[in-house]
Write an enzyme that holds these catalytic residues in place. Structure first.
Site, short mmCIF file in Angstrom:
data_model
loop_
_atom_site.label_atom_id
_atom_site.label_comp_id
_atom_site.label_asym_id
_atom_site.label_seq_id
_atom_site.Cartn_x
_atom_site.Cartn_y
_atom_site.Cartn_z
N LYS A 40 0.75 -1.34 0.29
CA LYS A 40 -0.07 -0.24 -0.59
C LYS A 40 1.03 0.57 -0.04
O LYS A 40 0.99 1.87 -0.45
CB LYS A 40 -1.00 0.63 1.35
N GLU A 98 7.73 2.68 -5.87
CA GLU A 98 7.67 2.28 -5.12
C GLU A 98 7.93 3.80 -4.12
O GLU A 98 8.06 3.95 -4.03
CB GLU A 98 9.23 1.10 -5.12
N ASP A 99 6.98 3.29 -2.71
CA ASP A 99 7.78 3.63 -1.87
C ASP A 99 8.93 4.32 -1.12
O ASP A 99 9.51 5.31 -1.50
CB ASP A 99 6.80 3.80 -0.58
N ASP A 102 15.12 0.12 0.61
CA ASP A 102 15.91 -0.18 1.75
C ASP A 102 16.97 -1.07 1.09
O ASP A 102 17.77 -1.15 0.93
CB ASP A 102 15.08 -1.13 2.32
N PHE A 151 13.67 5.05 10.41
CA PHE A 151 12.80 5.15 10.15
C PHE A 151 11.64 5.51 9.83
O PHE A 151 11.77 6.61 10.68
CB PHE A 151 12.45 3.26 10.40
N ASP A 158 4.38 3.60 6.34
CA ASP A 158 3.77 3.63 7.52
C ASP A 158 4.96 2.59 8.80
O ASP A 158 5.68 1.74 8.88
CB ASP A 158 2.79 2.08 7.33
N ARG A 164 0.40 6.65 7.43
CA ARG A 164 0.61 7.18 5.82
C ARG A 164 -0.42 8.62 5.34
O ARG A 164 0.13 8.30 4.38
CB ARG A 164 -0.03 5.39 5.55
#
Ligand code: IMP
Length: 180
Positions: A40, A98-99, A102, A151, A158, A164
Site C-alpha cells: 500500500k 515504490e515508496d 531499503d 525508519f 507506515d 500513511r
C-alpha cells in the site's frame, strides 16, 4: 515507536514529484506506459506522480500487493504476492512505483518477476532510497530522495499500518520501553 521530526516536508515532496513527472514525461513521450503501484506504501506517491506525467504519455495503472516476511522494520527478501496485476505486461513499457528502497530485496524480486513476463522495458521509480542499507544491487532510474538509515513514515509509508496519511515524511524513533 513515536513520531519524531519532519525529514522531508510537503513542499519539498511536491517539487521533487513534479521533477520526476517531467523526467518520466520526457522519457516516455509518445509511448504507452503501465505504471505499477506497489500497495500500500506507494499509493500516495503514485497518485501525485501520475498527475505530473504529461498527456502525451499513454498512462494506464495497475497494482500489486506484496508482503515481505520479516519483522516490522526489516525485510527478509522472501516476497509473497497478495494481489497480482490485473493485466498482462507482455510487450509493454512498465514503470514500477515504490515508496522506499531499503535492502533492495523486495524490488529486486519484483523486477525479476516482471522481466519473466516479457515486457518491452522495466524501470523503477522510488520516492525514497536508503542507499547505505542496500544488500542487493537494484537499478532505480527515478529516485525522489536519498535518505539516511532512519525508519520513516508518512506520505504513504507506515509503521505497523499507521501514519500513511501524514502529508510529510517523518522519522519515527523508539519509545522508552520499546525493544531495541
Ligand atoms: P527492502 O526489501 O528492504 O528494500 O524493503 C522495502 C520495503 O520495506 C518497502 O517497500 C517498505 O514497505 C518497507 N520499508 C523499508 N524501510 C522503511 C521505512 O523506513 N519506513 C516504512 N517502510 C519501510
Amino acid at each position: 515507536m513515536i513520531l519524531s521530526e519532519v525529514l522531508i516536508d510537503e513542499k519539498e515532496i511536491r517539487k521533487r514529484v513534479e521533477e520526476l513527472g517531467k523526467g518520466i514525461s520526457a522519457d516516455y513521450a509518445g509511448k504507452d506506459l503501465v505504471v505499477i503501484g506497489i500497495l500500500k506504501g506507494a499509493v500516495v506517491f503514485l497518485s501525485d506522480l501520475v498527475r505530473c506525467i504529461d498527456r502525451d504519455v499513454g498512462v494506464t495503472l495497475d497494482f500489486m500487493a506484496v508482503s515481505s516476511y520479516g519483522d516490522s522494520t526489516n525485510t527478509s527478501g522472501i516476497v509473497r504476492i497478495i494481489k497480482d496485476l490485473d493485466c498482462s505486461i507482455r510487450g509493454k513499457h512498465v514503470l514500477i512505483v515504490e515508496d522506499i528502497v531499503d535492502t533492495g530485496l523486495t524490488l529486486s524480486y519484483l523486477v525479476k518477476m516482471m522481466l519473466e513476463r516479457e515486457p518491452e522495458s522495466v524501470r523503477v521509480c522510488a520516492l525514497l532510497d536508503k542507499v547505505e542499507r542496500r544488500k542487493v544491487e537494484v537499478a532505480v532510474q527515478y529516485t525522489g530522495f536519498v535518505i539516511p538509515d532512519y525508519f520513516v513514515v508518512g506520505y504513504g509509508l507506515d509503521y505497523s499500518g499507521r501514519w500513511r496519511n501524514l502529508p510529510s515524511v517523518h522519522v519515527v524513533v523508539p519509545e522508552r520501553g520499546d525493544e531495541a
